[in-house]
Scaffold this motif. Structure first.
Motif, PDB file in Angstrom:
ATOM      1  N   ASP A  67       0.861  -1.187   0.000  1.00 37.93           N
ATOM      2  CA  ASP A  67       0.000   0.000   0.000  1.00 37.93           C
ATOM      3  C   ASP A  67       0.896   1.235   0.000  1.00 37.93           C
ATOM      4  O   ASP A  67       2.109   1.142   0.137  1.00 37.93           O
ATOM      5  CB  ASP A  67      -0.905  -0.006   1.237  1.00 37.93           C
ATOM      6  CG  ASP A  67      -2.188   0.797   1.032  1.00 37.93           C
ATOM      7  OD1 ASP A  67      -2.260   1.568   0.045  1.00 37.93           O
ATOM      8  OD2 ASP A  67      -3.108   0.651   1.855  1.00 37.93           O
ATOM      9  N   SER A  68       0.246   2.400  -0.130  1.00 36.98           N
ATOM     10  CA  SER A  68       0.991   3.657  -0.147  1.00 36.98           C
ATOM     11  C   SER A  68       1.580   3.955   1.228  1.00 36.98           C
ATOM     12  O   SER A  68       0.985   3.625   2.266  1.00 36.98           O
ATOM     13  CB  SER A  68       0.069   4.807  -0.570  1.00 36.98           C
ATOM     14  OG  SER A  68      -0.447   4.587  -1.860  1.00 36.98           O
ATOM     15  N   ASP A 106       1.846 -11.726   3.448  1.00 40.57           N
ATOM     16  CA  ASP A 106       0.398 -11.961   3.511  1.00 40.57           C
ATOM     17  C   ASP A 106      -0.400 -10.783   2.965  1.00 40.57           C
ATOM     18  O   ASP A 106      -1.375 -10.954   2.215  1.00 40.57           O
ATOM     19  CB  ASP A 106      -0.022 -12.228   4.965  1.00 40.57           C
ATOM     20  CG  ASP A 106       0.516 -13.544   5.501  1.00 40.57           C
ATOM     21  OD1 ASP A 106       0.888 -14.397   4.680  1.00 40.57           O
ATOM     22  OD2 ASP A 106       0.564 -13.702   6.733  1.00 40.57           O
ATOM     23  N   LYS A 107       0.009  -9.559   3.364  1.00 39.45           N
ATOM     24  CA  LYS A 107      -0.751  -8.376   2.956  1.00 39.45           C
ATOM     25  C   LYS A 107      -0.628  -8.122   1.455  1.00 39.45           C
ATOM     26  O   LYS A 107      -1.577  -7.646   0.821  1.00 39.45           O
ATOM     27  CB  LYS A 107      -0.275  -7.159   3.753  1.00 39.45           C
ATOM     28  CG  LYS A 107      -0.584  -7.256   5.243  1.00 39.45           C
ATOM     29  CD  LYS A 107      -0.020  -6.067   6.006  1.00 39.45           C
ATOM     30  CE  LYS A 107      -0.330  -6.175   7.490  1.00 39.45           C
ATOM     31  NZ  LYS A 107       0.258  -5.058   8.267  1.00 39.45           N
ATOM     32  N   LYS A 111      -3.743  -8.138  -1.158  1.00 34.71           N
ATOM     33  CA  LYS A 111      -4.007  -7.034  -2.078  1.00 34.71           C
ATOM     34  C   LYS A 111      -4.061  -7.550  -3.521  1.00 34.71           C
ATOM     35  O   LYS A 111      -4.905  -7.117  -4.315  1.00 34.71           O
ATOM     36  CB  LYS A 111      -2.941  -5.943  -1.917  1.00 34.71           C
ATOM     37  CG  LYS A 111      -3.054  -4.761  -2.878  1.00 34.71           C
ATOM     38  CD  LYS A 111      -4.360  -3.988  -2.697  1.00 34.71           C
ATOM     39  CE  LYS A 111      -4.407  -3.191  -1.411  1.00 34.71           C
ATOM     40  NZ  LYS A 111      -3.589  -1.991  -1.420  1.00 34.71           N
ATOM     41  N   ALA A 112      -3.181  -8.481  -3.865  1.00 34.97           N
ATOM     42  CA  ALA A 112      -3.173  -9.052  -5.217  1.00 34.97           C
ATOM     43  C   ALA A 112      -4.474  -9.793  -5.500  1.00 34.97           C
ATOM     44  O   ALA A 112      -5.060  -9.659  -6.586  1.00 34.97           O
ATOM     45  CB  ALA A 112      -1.977  -9.985  -5.377  1.00 34.97           C
ATOM     46  N   ASP A 118      -1.150  -9.991 -10.127  1.00 33.42           N
ATOM     47  CA  ASP A 118      -0.057 -10.795  -9.598  1.00 33.42           C
ATOM     48  C   ASP A 118       0.598 -10.070  -8.429  1.00 33.42           C
ATOM     49  O   ASP A 118       0.689  -8.838  -8.418  1.00 33.42           O
ATOM     50  CB  ASP A 118       0.964 -11.045 -10.710  1.00 33.42           C
ATOM     51  CG  ASP A 118       2.097 -11.941 -10.239  1.00 33.42           C
ATOM     52  OD1 ASP A 118       1.857 -13.133 -10.028  1.00 33.42           O
ATOM     53  OD2 ASP A 118       3.208 -11.411 -10.057  1.00 33.42           O
ATOM     54  N   PHE A 119       1.072 -10.836  -7.434  1.00 33.36           N
ATOM     55  CA  PHE A 119       1.672 -10.210  -6.256  1.00 33.36           C
ATOM     56  C   PHE A 119       2.900  -9.381  -6.628  1.00 33.36           C
ATOM     57  O   PHE A 119       3.205  -8.370  -5.989  1.00 33.36           O
ATOM     58  CB  PHE A 119       2.020 -11.263  -5.199  1.00 33.36           C
ATOM     59  CG  PHE A 119       3.293 -12.013  -5.436  1.00 33.36           C
ATOM     60  CD1 PHE A 119       4.489 -11.611  -4.840  1.00 33.36           C
ATOM     61  CD2 PHE A 119       3.322 -13.133  -6.257  1.00 33.36           C
ATOM     62  CE1 PHE A 119       5.668 -12.293  -5.051  1.00 33.36           C
ATOM     63  CE2 PHE A 119       4.503 -13.825  -6.485  1.00 33.36           C
ATOM     64  CZ  PHE A 119       5.683 -13.410  -5.876  1.00 33.36           C
TER      65      PHE A 119
END
Length: 509
Positions: A67-68, A106-107, A111-112, A118-119
């Motif tokens: 994330d940002s 995990d995060k 989000k992916a 794709d992660f």
């Protein structure tokens, strides 16, 4: 504090390390820098001693790029940047800096899945944004960047050795855990409670932590000899740092929230891997940035402010000044008042630099002379600031000393005696500029603003001439008009400072 305390205890099995008083921190043999830094293992300030007097290794825990970044992250990395700059520019230490980026987590996977991408795409997007944010804050990029996905082999080798030495064990699901019961020093950074009961995750002890997570459907994984899966969080930094810096690290840095369990687990597994009593010699932990009324700024509390958003209202220099006037180790409470205070301090220096330039270039002045009181004050401030920086990087004291020096210089700039002392004023200017730029402040105008600034210069100079004539004639109406121009300029983010020697201005946000 004496640089070399008398030690009565010895650890003969630790090469080139000495116990520091009665703590678990081991003082390295080598070259004292004169700097003292707080170390959480010793729970006190300890002397910074380097194998090479002018070279040190530094690793910072970087972002998990899902994330940002927000200004809580910004305060951490700006403060770390300030400490690094102090070591490099005030104490001539050549820092070899590295930062780890967690691009498998995990995060990130969550989000992916939420975005249907794709992660790796998610990680690359937010890592790019992270570096752009740091550049906008004038944070120097580390010399070495290590990404977890690019170091799976060295992580596998690290874990393999831990399993072989029986410091780690493989669980039924293919996960690998560090066995804390076999590491008596566990908890030296921050003691944590242990119920002593095994968990349902297949761990032998509740405090055991994952070096490797067994494969789960739908998650990225890598095949290793004990089974498919991906690295645990803590092992990443230890393996990557060991690859880059070997068995000993001078400085390890990150936010205070990483002290436990992340840094504790890093230290434990690294000491076990390298068979040493101390892996990182100096831990640098940055206090949280709090939003007034909240425990800290975090995404979970939904009280974050993005870095681009804060820079719409305040400059990067202002944010850095807010960091400088606080202590890097303790929480910094963010609110508008803090930023306004930082902006006022910054503008005080900017006004002084401009007013000093006007004073020095005063062609109507009498013959130049020395002002020994200011020169003496300057020398004392220089000496005091070095001592403050030696004492756990006390930047707040330095900024206060510089403000006091500016006040002393202004007594000359605003004097009506006609005396002219350009040399001490110039020496003061150069010293203040030197310190502030070494702290990472830019104090420079952007190329785009040069033309507009030239126009503002012309307007301010014209207004000053009109104002002096109005003061001489006691023309109230004209003085009010000058005040009106000043107020309108301020509404356009230009603040004017009037003195009897001239008028100067700085841009504000």
């Amino acid at each position: 504090m004496k640089l070399f305390p008398v030690f009565t205890r010895k650890l003969s099995h630790i090469c080139n390390l000495k116990p520091y008083k009665d703590t678990k921190w081991l003082m390295p043999n080598g070259n004292p820098t004169g700097v003292y830094v707080y170390n959480c293992v010793a729970d006190q300030r300890v002397p910074v001693i380097l194998s090479d007097p002018h070279v040190a290794t530094w690793y910072s825990c970087g972002p998990t790029v899902y994330d940002s970044a927000h200004i809580g992250h910004a305060s951490c990395y700006v403060k770390l940047d300030i400490v690094q700059r102090i070591l490099k520019t005030f104490f001539n230490v050549k820092l070899i800096t590295a930062m780890g980026v967690t691009d498998v987590d995990d995060k990130i996977i969550k989000k992916a899945n939420e975005t249907g991408t794709d992660f790796k795409t998610v990680a690359k997007q937010y890592e790019h944004e992270f570096w752009a944010d740091l550049a906008s804050l004038n944070v120097e990029k580390p010399l070495i960047i290590t990404r977890v996905s690019e170091h799976i082999t060295c992580i596998e080798d690290f874990i393999k050795k831990m399993i072989k030495s029986e410091m780690a064990y493989v669980a039924a699901d293919g996960s690998v855990y560090f066995d804390t019961s076999k590491f008596p020093s566990y908890g030296k950074l921050q003691k944590a409670p242990d119920s002593g009961e095994p968990s349902s995750e297949g761990k032998r002890n509740s405090m055991d932590f994952a070096l490797w997570k067994g494969h789960k459907p739908g998650e990225p994984s890598w095949d290793v000899e004990w089974g498919a899966g991906r690295p645990g969080w803590h092992i990443e930094c230890s393996a990557m740092v060991s690859k880059v810096f070997g068995s000993q690290l001078d400085f390890h840095a990150g936010g205070i929230d990483l002290q436990f369990p992340h840094h504790e687990n890093e230290e434990a597994q690294s000491c076990a891997f390298h068979n040493t009593g101390q892996w990182a010699n100096y831990w640098i932990h940055i206090g949280h940035l709090h939003v007034k009324g909240d425990a800290k700024m975090s995404k979970s509390l939904k009280n974050t402010i993005s870095i681009p958003t804060i820079l719409e209202s305040f400059s990067a220099d202002t944010f850095r000044m807010a960091c400088l006037i606080s202590n890097y180790r303790y929480p910094m409470e963010y609110d508008t008042q803090l930023m306004k205070t930082a902006e006022d301090v910054l503008n005080k220096f900017k006004f002084f630099l401009k007013d000093a330039y006007i004073y020095v270039n005063n062609n109507s002045a009498n013959t130049a002379d020395y002002e020994y009181n200011l020169l003496e004050k300057l020398q004392k401030v220089e000496e005091a600031n070095i001592e403050a920086l030696k004492t756990d990087f006390d930047t707040a004291t330095c900024i206060n000393s510089l403000q006091s020096l500016v006040s002393s210089a202004y007594r000359i700039l605003k004097s009506d005696t006609g005396d002219y002392y350009p040399i001490p004023i110039l020496l003061t200017v150069e010293y203040i500029k030197s310190v502030l730029t070494r702290f990472g402040l830019t104090l420079e105008e952007s190329a785009e603003s040069v033309i507009s600034n030239s126009l503002i210069d012309t307007l301010v100079e014209f207004r000053h001439t009109v104002r002096l004539n109005a003061l001489t004639r006691k023309d109230i109406e004209l003085l009010n008009a000058c005040d009106s121009v000043r107020d309108k300029l301020k509404s356009q983010k230009v603040q004017v400072n009037d003195t009897n020697k001239g008028s100067s201005w700085v841009s504000i946000k």
